[in-house]
Design an enzyme around this catalytic site. Structure first.
Site, PDB file in Angstrom:
ATOM      1  N   GLU A  86       1.771   5.208   1.271  1.00  0.00           N
ATOM      2  CA  GLU A  86       2.026   5.704   2.640  1.00  0.00           C
ATOM      3  C   GLU A  86       0.707   5.915   3.405  1.00  0.00           C
ATOM      4  OE1 GLU A  86       4.722   9.331   4.149  1.00  0.00           O
ATOM      5  OE2 GLU A  86       2.653   9.884   3.678  1.00  0.00           O
ATOM      6  N   TYR A  90       1.216  -6.452  15.089  1.00  0.00           N
ATOM      7  CA  TYR A  90       2.436  -5.958  15.732  1.00  0.00           C
ATOM      8  C   TYR A  90       2.354  -5.951  17.256  1.00  0.00           C
ATOM      9  CZ  TYR A  90       6.431  -4.602  12.861  1.00  0.00           C
ATOM     10  OH  TYR A  90       7.595  -4.629  12.122  1.00  0.00           O
ATOM     11  N   HIS A 105       0.677  -5.655   2.331  1.00  0.00           N
ATOM     12  CA  HIS A 105       1.465  -4.919   3.335  1.00  0.00           C
ATOM     13  C   HIS A 105       2.935  -5.350   3.339  1.00  0.00           C
ATOM     14  CE1 HIS A 105      -2.330  -3.479   5.053  1.00  0.00           C
ATOM     15  NE2 HIS A 105      -2.781  -4.614   4.541  1.00  0.00           N
ATOM     16  N   ARG A 131      -6.031   0.656   3.845  1.00  0.00           N
ATOM     17  CA  ARG A 131      -4.894   1.216   3.106  1.00  0.00           C
ATOM     18  C   ARG A 131      -4.536   0.364   1.886  1.00  0.00           C
ATOM     19  NH1 ARG A 131      -3.170  -0.668   8.171  1.00  0.00           N
ATOM     20  NH2 ARG A 131      -1.226  -1.866   8.335  1.00  0.00           N
ATOM     21  N   ARG A 191      11.320  -6.235  13.899  1.00  0.00           N
ATOM     22  CA  ARG A 191      10.786  -5.778  12.607  1.00  0.00           C
ATOM     23  C   ARG A 191      11.199  -6.667  11.434  1.00  0.00           C
ATOM     24  NH1 ARG A 191      11.976   0.457  11.665  1.00  0.00           N
ATOM     25  NH2 ARG A 191      10.575   0.093   9.926  1.00  0.00           N
ATOM     26  N   LEU A 245      -1.316   7.142   7.126  1.00  0.00           N
ATOM     27  CA  LEU A 245      -1.166   8.234   8.111  1.00  0.00           C
ATOM     28  C   LEU A 245      -0.226   7.842   9.248  1.00  0.00           C
ATOM     29  CD1 LEU A 245      -4.832   9.426   7.940  1.00  0.00           C
ATOM     30  CD2 LEU A 245      -2.877  10.961   7.776  1.00  0.00           C
ATOM     31  N   TRP A 246      -0.164   6.546   9.549  1.00  0.00           N
ATOM     32  CA  TRP A 246       0.759   6.113  10.611  1.00  0.00           C
ATOM     33  C   TRP A 246       2.164   5.840  10.070  1.00  0.00           C
ATOM     34  CZ3 TRP A 246      -1.592   2.673  15.051  1.00  0.00           C
ATOM     35  CH2 TRP A 246      -2.508   3.455  15.773  1.00  0.00           C
ATOM     36  N   GLU A 300      -1.484  -6.954   7.342  1.00  0.00           N
ATOM     37  CA  GLU A 300      -0.162  -6.736   7.928  1.00  0.00           C
ATOM     38  C   GLU A 300       0.014  -7.656   9.134  1.00  0.00           C
ATOM     39  OE1 GLU A 300       2.849  -6.388   7.961  1.00  0.00           O
ATOM     40  OE2 GLU A 300       3.056  -4.266   7.427  1.00  0.00           O
ATOM     41  N   ARG A 301       1.270  -7.984   9.461  1.00  0.00           N
ATOM     42  CA  ARG A 301       1.504  -8.782  10.666  1.00  0.00           C
ATOM     43  C   ARG A 301       0.926  -8.021  11.864  1.00  0.00           C
ATOM     44  NH1 ARG A 301       7.372  -7.583  11.545  1.00  0.00           N
ATOM     45  NH2 ARG A 301       7.674  -9.663  12.332  1.00  0.00           N
ATOM     46  N   THR A 345       2.013   0.066  12.946  1.00  0.00           N
ATOM     47  CA  THR A 345       0.602   0.046  12.548  1.00  0.00           C
ATOM     48  C   THR A 345      -0.008  -1.349  12.662  1.00  0.00           C
ATOM     49  OG1 THR A 345       1.230   1.733  10.936  1.00  0.00           O
ATOM     50  CG2 THR A 345      -0.987   0.843  10.769  1.00  0.00           C
ATOM     51  N   HIS A 349       0.831  -1.216   0.000  1.00  0.00           N
ATOM     52  CA  HIS A 349       0.000   0.000   0.000  1.00  0.00           C
ATOM     53  C   HIS A 349       0.867   1.269   0.000  1.00  0.00           C
ATOM     54  CE1 HIS A 349       1.021   0.850   4.183  1.00  0.00           C
ATOM     55  NE2 HIS A 349       0.975  -0.467   4.355  1.00  0.00           N
ATOM     56  N   LYS A 359       8.242   4.334  16.182  1.00  0.00           N
ATOM     57  CA  LYS A 359       9.340   3.393  15.902  1.00  0.00           C
ATOM     58  C   LYS A 359      10.670   3.906  16.451  1.00  0.00           C
ATOM     59  CE  LYS A 359       6.923   1.259  12.094  1.00  0.00           C
ATOM     60  NZ  LYS A 359       6.742   0.897  10.708  1.00  0.00           N
TER      61      LYS A 359
HETATM   62  O1  3PG Z   1       2.821  -2.097  10.409  1.00  0.00           O
HETATM   63  C1  3PG Z   1       3.656  -1.215  10.215  1.00  0.00           C
HETATM   64  O2  3PG Z   1       4.039  -0.440  11.084  1.00  0.00           O
HETATM   65  C2  3PG Z   1       4.272  -1.076   8.851  1.00  0.00           C
HETATM   66  O3  3PG Z   1       3.290  -1.173   7.900  1.00  0.00           O
HETATM   67  C3  3PG Z   1       5.334  -2.087   8.613  1.00  0.00           C
HETATM   68  O4  3PG Z   1       6.208  -1.869   9.582  1.00  0.00           O
HETATM   69  P1  3PG Z   1       7.708  -2.372   9.611  1.00  0.00           P
HETATM   70  O5  3PG Z   1       8.442  -1.761   8.463  1.00  0.00           O
HETATM   71  O6  3PG Z   1       8.163  -1.886  10.945  1.00  0.00           O
HETATM   72  O7  3PG Z   1       7.671  -3.873   9.554  1.00  0.00           O
END
Ligand code: 3PG
Length: 329
Positions: A85, A189, A256, A132, A213, A87-88, A186-187, A95, A83, A197
């Site tokens: 960019e 997190y 993602h 996204r 990461r 907002l996060w 996305e995974r 994210t 996706h 970060k």
């Molecule tokens: O989920 C997130 O923060 C990003 O989409 C991917 O993050 P990363 O580059 O820290 O894996």
């Protein structure tokens, strides 16, 4: 925007995979009784329990002739796109599975990505269930020269299916089914979601945060490792996307950074060590050709006029010629 530390620009290696199973997706004639359609093809049900499948043969709007050959080839294009960019991303926050929309820059990246793939055929789109990725897919398709309309298929209830039924076969033929799947999300997190970060790296150390990461096995606190993310994303790819490619359907996946890293690891046969250096930029499409059970990486199309992309396969070159012919009329 993240940097690409492993090159995806060059024509890549050919990787062997397990034998594919042929897919019947999009091949069933219209109005096939519901019980003749495999579960994953039960997309549109009318009140009379008839199914209409969005067709694969595209008619040229001007001449009503097949745009793409009815006889599907055993070759298909696969486009992967992270996706644009969000907002996060802009705020540098983890994210994961938080459902955050694109920034204006992300919207622009999605449109630019769409220009790069505007001459590559797309019969089916898979996205994650997150906005996204869906925004990216939709915005990219606004640039496609074929001008087919992406339509999100709603599978969540019988009513959602029946109420979104399309009653014109011609309109269906000018559509691209969009299938949203949480498995491509996305995974997760974990307890990093919503944290900055940079601040997290200052607190826990750069090395620790890098492992969370980019490592394969190490999960972030209460989150998914890349390995865990791969278990769902690659399984979904094998069960639902690879059969479509094997049937000659050209597929775009909008997803993602990490769900795509796990899929690329599978496609390129990367080791758990190699995948640690794989980092995908936002909004850059990657092209693969699936042929005879193998995935061949073609890198990222530089632009819609890049001749090299179309020299990769005869089928892509022919598709491009038809687009040019159609646009002259
Ligand atoms: O989920 C997130 O923060 C990003 O989409 C991917 O993050 P990363 O580059 O820290 O894996």
């Amino acid at each position: 925007m993240a940097s690409t530390t492993m090159s995806h620009q060059a024509i890549g290696s050919t990787v062997s995979h397990r034998p594919f199973r042929a897919s019947q997706f999009l091949k069933e004639p219209l109005n096939v009784p519901m019980n003749f359609i495999p579960k994953r093809f039960k997309i549109e049900a009318t009140a009379s329990s008839q199914v209409s499948v969005i067709g694969n043969t595209v008619l040229s709007p001007s001449k009503n002739k097949p745009f793409e050959s009815k006889k599907k080839s055993n070759e298909a294009a696969l486009i992967l796109i992270r996706h644009g960019e969000s907002l996060w991303n802009e705020k540098n926050l983890f994210t994961g599975c938080v459902d955050v929309p694109l920034t204006q820059k992300g919207v622009g990246e999605a449109i630019e990505a769409g220009k790069k793939i505007s001459n590559i055929p797309v019969d089916l789109i898979f996205t994650s269930s997150l906005i996204r990725a869906q925004m990216t897919a939709m915005l990219a398709m606004t640039q496609h020269r074929r001008k087919k309309v992406p339509i999100i298929l709603h599978n969540e209830s019988v009513k959602a299916k029946t109420w979104s039924h399309v009653f014109s076969e011609e309109t269906r033929k000018q559509s691209i089914p969009v299938i949203a799947a949480w498995q491509l999300n996305e995974r997760m997190y974990g307890e990093l979601q919503g944290l900055n970060k940079k601040e997290t790296a200052e607190r826990y150390g750069t090395q620790q945060v890098h492992e969370w990461r980019r490592s394969y096995e190490i999960p972030p606190p209460k989150g998914e490792s890349l390995e865990m993310c791969a278990e769902r994303a690659v399984a979904y790819f094998e069960d639902n996307i690879k059969p479509e490619l094997a049937s000659g359907n050209n597929v775009m996946i909008a997803a993602h950074g990490n769900s795509l890293r796990s899929i690329i690891m599978y496609l390129d046969d990367l080791t758990s060590q190699e995948v640690t250096t794989l980092d995908l930029s936002t909004g850059i499409p990657l092209l693969y050709i699936f042929k005879e059970g193998k995935f061949m990486k073609r890198g990222s199309p530089v632009g819609p006029t890049e001749a090299g992309v179309y020299a990769y396969t005869k089928r892509l070159a022919q598709y491009r010629e038809k687009l040019d012919e159609a646009s002259l009329k």
